[in-house]
Motif scaffolding. Sequence first.
Motif, short mmCIF file in Angstrom:
data_model
loop_
_atom_site.label_atom_id
_atom_site.label_comp_id
_atom_site.label_asym_id
_atom_site.label_seq_id
_atom_site.Cartn_x
_atom_site.Cartn_y
_atom_site.Cartn_z
N ALA A 105 19.01 23.30 23.07
CA ALA A 105 18.85 24.72 23.42
C ALA A 105 17.49 25.20 22.91
N ILE A 106 16.77 25.87 23.80
CA ILE A 106 15.48 26.45 23.45
C ILE A 106 15.56 27.94 23.78
N CYS A 107 15.26 28.78 22.80
CA CYS A 107 15.32 30.23 22.99
C CYS A 107 13.95 30.85 22.76
N THR A 108 13.57 31.77 23.67
CA THR A 108 12.33 32.53 23.51
C THR A 108 12.61 34.00 23.73
N PRO A 109 12.39 34.91 22.77
CA PRO A 109 11.99 34.58 21.41
C PRO A 109 13.09 33.78 20.71
#
Length: 121
Positions: A105-109
């Motif tokens: 999982a990659i979250c931005t921000p």
Amino acid sequence: MKTYHIQNAPFIVPTTDGKLIEEHFGNATDGNTAISIAKMIAPAGWSEPFQTPKFDEFTYIIKGKKQFIIDNEVLVLEAGQSIKIEKNTRVQYSNPFTVACEYIAICTPAFSMDLVNREDE
């Protein structure tokens, strides 16, 4: 001065639902508020309450399957598939299947409990 950082000791996020969360970069690991990258293992039968996060979340399935309920649509992703869910989207994540689901999982921000907006269970 090094222009790179190898992460050998990700932060293990404490959970009460059997899910393994290893944050490699993000708020808990290196104070990065722009992005978080975590490896997750969701056990069979796992689920979270609905949430409306204030971050975009990218998910890449490594093994198993993961269920997403987005705007009342049920989606199931399998190994090799990925999805981007836009911030401010109401979503529910689960693994109602019989084998664990491993994913990135990659979250931005970056993921933060202040930004996830989980509904009452």
